[in-house]
Design a protein around this motif. Structure first.
Motif, PDB file in Angstrom:
ATOM      1  N   PHE A  41       4.046  18.232  -2.486  1.00 10.80           N
ATOM      2  CA  PHE A  41       4.860  17.408  -1.584  1.00 10.80           C
ATOM      3  C   PHE A  41       3.980  16.701  -0.552  1.00 10.80           C
ATOM      4  CE2 PHE A  41       6.983  17.082   2.557  1.00 10.80           C
ATOM      5  CZ  PHE A  41       8.039  16.230   2.231  1.00 10.80           C
ATOM      6  N   THR A  42       3.016  17.435   0.000  1.00  8.13           N
ATOM      7  CA  THR A  42       2.119  16.871   1.011  1.00  8.13           C
ATOM      8  C   THR A  42       1.239  15.776   0.408  1.00  8.13           C
ATOM      9  OG1 THR A  42       2.058  19.010   2.164  1.00  8.13           O
ATOM     10  CG2 THR A  42       0.331  17.406   2.703  1.00  8.13           C
ATOM     11  N   LYS A  43       0.703  16.036  -0.793  1.00 10.14           N
ATOM     12  CA  LYS A  43      -0.169  15.053  -1.440  1.00 10.14           C
ATOM     13  C   LYS A  43       0.599  13.797  -1.839  1.00 10.14           C
ATOM     14  CE  LYS A  43      -3.553  18.362  -3.288  1.00 10.14           C
ATOM     15  NZ  LYS A  43      -4.120  18.948  -4.531  1.00 10.14           N
ATOM     16  N   LEU A  44       1.811  13.983  -2.368  1.00 16.15           N
ATOM     17  CA  LEU A  44       2.617  12.827  -2.771  1.00 16.15           C
ATOM     18  C   LEU A  44       3.013  11.993  -1.555  1.00 16.15           C
ATOM     19  CD1 LEU A  44       4.940  14.457  -5.473  1.00 16.15           C
ATOM     20  CD2 LEU A  44       3.205  12.702  -5.877  1.00 16.15           C
ATOM     21  N   SER A  45       3.368  12.660  -0.475  1.00 13.73           N
ATOM     22  CA  SER A  45       3.749  11.939   0.747  1.00 13.73           C
ATOM     23  C   SER A  45       2.567  11.148   1.294  1.00 13.73           C
ATOM     24  CB  SER A  45       4.263  12.921   1.804  1.00 13.73           C
ATOM     25  OG  SER A  45       5.415  13.605   1.341  1.00 13.73           O
ATOM     26  N   ALA A  46       1.376  11.765   1.267  1.00 14.30           N
ATOM     27  CA  ALA A  46       0.174  11.065   1.740  1.00 14.30           C
ATOM     28  C   ALA A  46      -0.147   9.865   0.854  1.00 14.30           C
ATOM     29  CB  ALA A  46      -1.009  12.029   1.774  1.00 14.30           C
ATOM     30  N   THR A  47       0.057  10.021  -0.461  1.00 16.61           N
ATOM     31  CA  THR A  47      -0.149   8.893  -1.371  1.00 16.61           C
ATOM     32  C   THR A  47       0.822   7.767  -1.058  1.00 16.61           C
ATOM     33  OG1 THR A  47      -0.859  10.452  -3.089  1.00 16.61           O
ATOM     34  CG2 THR A  47      -0.306   8.221  -3.809  1.00 16.61           C
ATOM     35  N   GLY A  48       2.024   8.145  -0.605  1.00 19.80           N
ATOM     36  CA  GLY A  48       3.002   7.140  -0.197  1.00 19.80           C
ATOM     37  C   GLY A  48       2.490   6.263   0.932  1.00 19.80           C
ATOM     38  N   PHE A  49       1.653   6.799   1.819  1.00 18.39           N
ATOM     39  CA  PHE A  49       1.056   5.990   2.889  1.00 18.39           C
ATOM     40  C   PHE A  49       0.197   4.866   2.285  1.00 18.39           C
ATOM     41  CE2 PHE A  49       1.167   8.728   6.952  1.00 18.39           C
ATOM     42  CZ  PHE A  49       2.382   9.295   6.572  1.00 18.39           C
ATOM     43  N   LEU A  50      -0.543   5.198   1.195  1.00 22.83           N
ATOM     44  CA  LEU A  50      -1.362   4.189   0.532  1.00 22.83           C
ATOM     45  C   LEU A  50      -0.488   3.110  -0.101  1.00 22.83           C
ATOM     46  CD1 LEU A  50      -3.951   6.512  -1.304  1.00 22.83           C
ATOM     47  CD2 LEU A  50      -4.275   5.278   0.855  1.00 22.83           C
ATOM     48  N   ILE A  51       0.635   3.530  -0.685  1.00 20.73           N
ATOM     49  CA  ILE A  51       1.555   2.570  -1.304  1.00 20.73           C
ATOM     50  C   ILE A  51       2.120   1.633  -0.247  1.00 20.73           C
ATOM     51  CG2 ILE A  51       3.761   2.340  -2.532  1.00 20.73           C
ATOM     52  CD1 ILE A  51       3.118   5.042  -3.857  1.00 20.73           C
ATOM     53  N   ALA A  52       2.471   2.181   0.919  1.00 24.60           N
ATOM     54  CA  ALA A  52       2.989   1.345   2.009  1.00 24.60           C
ATOM     55  C   ALA A  52       1.962   0.298   2.415  1.00 24.60           C
ATOM     56  CB  ALA A  52       3.367   2.220   3.204  1.00 24.60           C
ATOM     57  N   ALA A  53       0.692   0.719   2.563  1.00 22.26           N
ATOM     58  CA  ALA A  53      -0.370  -0.230   2.929  1.00 22.26           C
ATOM     59  C   ALA A  53      -0.538  -1.291   1.847  1.00 22.26           C
ATOM     60  CB  ALA A  53      -1.682   0.517   3.149  1.00 22.26           C
ATOM     61  N   HIS A  54      -0.495  -0.862   0.591  1.00 27.80           N
ATOM     62  CA  HIS A  54      -0.630  -1.786  -0.543  1.00 27.80           C
ATOM     63  C   HIS A  54       0.444  -2.873  -0.500  1.00 27.80           C
ATOM     64  CE1 HIS A  54      -0.740  -3.180  -4.697  1.00 27.80           C
ATOM     65  NE2 HIS A  54       0.500  -2.748  -4.881  1.00 27.80           N
ATOM     66  N   TRP A  55       1.693  -2.493  -0.307  1.00 26.54           N
ATOM     67  CA  TRP A  55       2.787  -3.467  -0.327  1.00 26.54           C
ATOM     68  C   TRP A  55       2.799  -4.340   0.922  1.00 26.54           C
ATOM     69  CZ3 TRP A  55       6.825   0.433  -2.553  1.00 26.54           C
ATOM     70  CH2 TRP A  55       6.729   0.422  -3.951  1.00 26.54           C
ATOM     71  N   ILE A  56       2.449  -3.766   2.066  1.00 27.96           N
ATOM     72  CA  ILE A  56       2.397  -4.574   3.294  1.00 27.96           C
ATOM     73  C   ILE A  56       1.354  -5.676   3.148  1.00 27.96           C
ATOM     74  CG2 ILE A  56       1.700  -4.552   5.723  1.00 27.96           C
ATOM     75  CD1 ILE A  56       3.044  -1.762   5.905  1.00 27.96           C
ATOM     76  N   PHE A  57       0.164  -5.324   2.640  1.00 32.59           N
ATOM     77  CA  PHE A  57      -0.882  -6.323   2.443  1.00 32.59           C
ATOM     78  C   PHE A  57      -0.464  -7.362   1.402  1.00 32.59           C
ATOM     79  CE2 PHE A  57      -4.032  -3.203   4.255  1.00 32.59           C
ATOM     80  CZ  PHE A  57      -4.428  -4.019   5.302  1.00 32.59           C
ATOM     81  N   PHE A  58       0.270  -6.926   0.371  1.00 32.11           N
ATOM     82  CA  PHE A  58       0.697  -7.847  -0.677  1.00 32.11           C
ATOM     83  C   PHE A  58       1.620  -8.931  -0.115  1.00 32.11           C
ATOM     84  CE2 PHE A  58       3.717  -9.087  -4.028  1.00 32.11           C
ATOM     85  CZ  PHE A  58       2.834  -9.561  -4.983  1.00 32.11           C
ATOM     86  N   PHE A  59       2.657  -8.509   0.607  1.00 30.37           N
ATOM     87  CA  PHE A  59       3.607  -9.476   1.142  1.00 30.37           C
ATOM     88  C   PHE A  59       2.995 -10.285   2.285  1.00 30.37           C
ATOM     89  CE2 PHE A  59       6.725  -6.406  -0.714  1.00 30.37           C
ATOM     90  CZ  PHE A  59       7.248  -7.288  -1.651  1.00 30.37           C
ATOM     91  N   LEU A  60       2.115  -9.649   3.084  1.00 27.22           N
ATOM     92  CA  LEU A  60       1.457 -10.372   4.163  1.00 27.22           C
ATOM     93  C   LEU A  60       0.580 -11.485   3.598  1.00 27.22           C
ATOM     94  CD1 LEU A  60       0.888 -10.635   7.185  1.00 27.22           C
ATOM     95  CD2 LEU A  60      -0.950  -8.956   6.912  1.00 27.22           C
ATOM     96  N   SER A  61      -0.109 -11.201   2.492  1.00 28.35           N
ATOM     97  CA  SER A  61      -0.938 -12.216   1.839  1.00 28.35           C
ATOM     98  C   SER A  61      -0.107 -13.417   1.411  1.00 28.35           C
ATOM     99  CB  SER A  61      -1.648 -11.607   0.627  1.00 28.35           C
ATOM    100  OG  SER A  61      -2.362 -12.594  -0.089  1.00 28.35           O
ATOM    101  N   ALA A  62       1.067 -13.144   0.831  1.00 29.26           N
ATOM    102  CA  ALA A  62       1.949 -14.239   0.403  1.00 29.26           C
ATOM    103  C   ALA A  62       2.449 -15.046   1.596  1.00 29.26           C
ATOM    104  CB  ALA A  62       3.130 -13.675  -0.391  1.00 29.26           C
TER     105      ALA A  62
END
Length: 298
Positions: free
Chosen positions: A64-85
């Motif tokens: 649960f802890t590892k998956l939640s932490a990986t979710g932080f990376l996903i959030a950064a990935h999507w924020i940068f994606f939409f910000l780039s657009a």
């Protein structure tokens, strides 16, 4: 071993993800607020799906802890994606994201303690050459391209990490806890975002009525289904093959972007030359691997 149907599913998923840049431009709220709603809707949608399927929510505290932490990376990935657009256009964000191949070739051996494949690194650099050509032609989009490259880094990071989770956790459980972790990560970031980055220090957490349809499409159709299937495919398809296939997303996304935004998405010839080089790498990889395999067997 991956089947032909697995590769077909990859292309369906990549096509769906190519549409996310379009939705990102149609939604009126800023990138961070948009990703917050995307991950929240995806979390609720996946939880509902688990209930309907009567599947277990139970996992270990460590997972649960590892998956939640990986979710932080996903959030950064999507924020940068939409910000780039937003700071450039949908086409530039999609091509910057295509650097996920070179990032995967470098990160996978480090994280999963594998031998570096110089073929993968070489094809990753082919992608970089395509990006260089685009960068030379589209100087005014340099910031958007750099943000897109950062998006590719975080995308490669969480994909490589997810390979280990797929061996013992169901794809819908992975999606639920990573989307929940991404939502939590954005919530923790919101106070900093409000002070230093938000326009007039104001959060736009009240979407317009028209935004809700696009947000539901983004959170459910473009996230729950494709993300869960993608995670499941990592059991049978190598992470590099999967992420190299994502380089087709610019092709699908650019076609969609030109259809929806013809005034802003018409680029100069160098942009399309660079995009063709990137896409060529996708088709060269399986051909070269097959040729090397046949050479070894003869």
């Amino acid at each position: 071993m991956a089947s032909l149907f697995d590769y077909f599913k990859i292309h369906v998923i990549v096509f769906i993800w190519g549409f996310t840049a379009i939705l990102g431009l149609l939604i009126s709220i800023p990138s961070v607020e948009m990703v917050f709603y995307r991950t929240l809707i995806a979390s609720l949608g996946t939880a509902a799906l688990l209930l309907i399927r009567k599947q277990s929510f139970s996992i270990s505290i460590t997972d649960f802890t590892k998956l939640s932490a990986t979710g932080f990376l996903i959030a950064a990935h999507w924020i940068f994606f939409f910000l780039s657009a937003r700071v450039s256009n949908a086409s530039v964000s999609l091509v910057g994201f295509a650097t996920i191949a070179i990032w995967t070739a470098l990160l996978d051996p480090i994280i999963n303690r594998k031998k570096i494949s110089w073929l993968e690194v070489m094809l990753g650099f082919v992608v970089i050459i395509g990006l260089y050509i685009i960068f030379q032609e589209e100087v005014e989009h340099s910031l958007g391209l750099l943000i897109g490259i950062a998006c590719g880094f975080f995308g490669a990071m969480f994909s490589v990490i997810n390979v280990n989770f797929t061996r013992r956790i169901s794809p819908y459980q992975i999606t639920l806890y990573e989307m929940s972790g991404a939502t939590l990560g954005i919530m923790l970031f919101l106070p900093i975002y409000k002070i230093y980055f938000a326009s007039n220090h104001t959060l736009m957490l009240s979407p317009l009525p028209a935004d809700w349809l696009y947000l539901l499409l983004l959170g459910l159709v473009c996230t729950v289904f494709p993300f869960s299937i993608w995670v499941d495919l990592l059991k049978r398809v190598s992470v590099f093959t999967a992420n190299l296939s994502i380089n087709l997303e610019p092709l699908y996304g650019i076609v969609l972007a030109v259809i929806f935004f013809p005034q802003t998405e018409v680029m100069r010839p160098g942009f399309y030359l660079g995009a063709i080089i990137i896409l060529a790498a996708v088709f060269l990889y399986p051909l070269i691997k097959r040729w090397r395999r046949n050479l070894i067997n003869t």
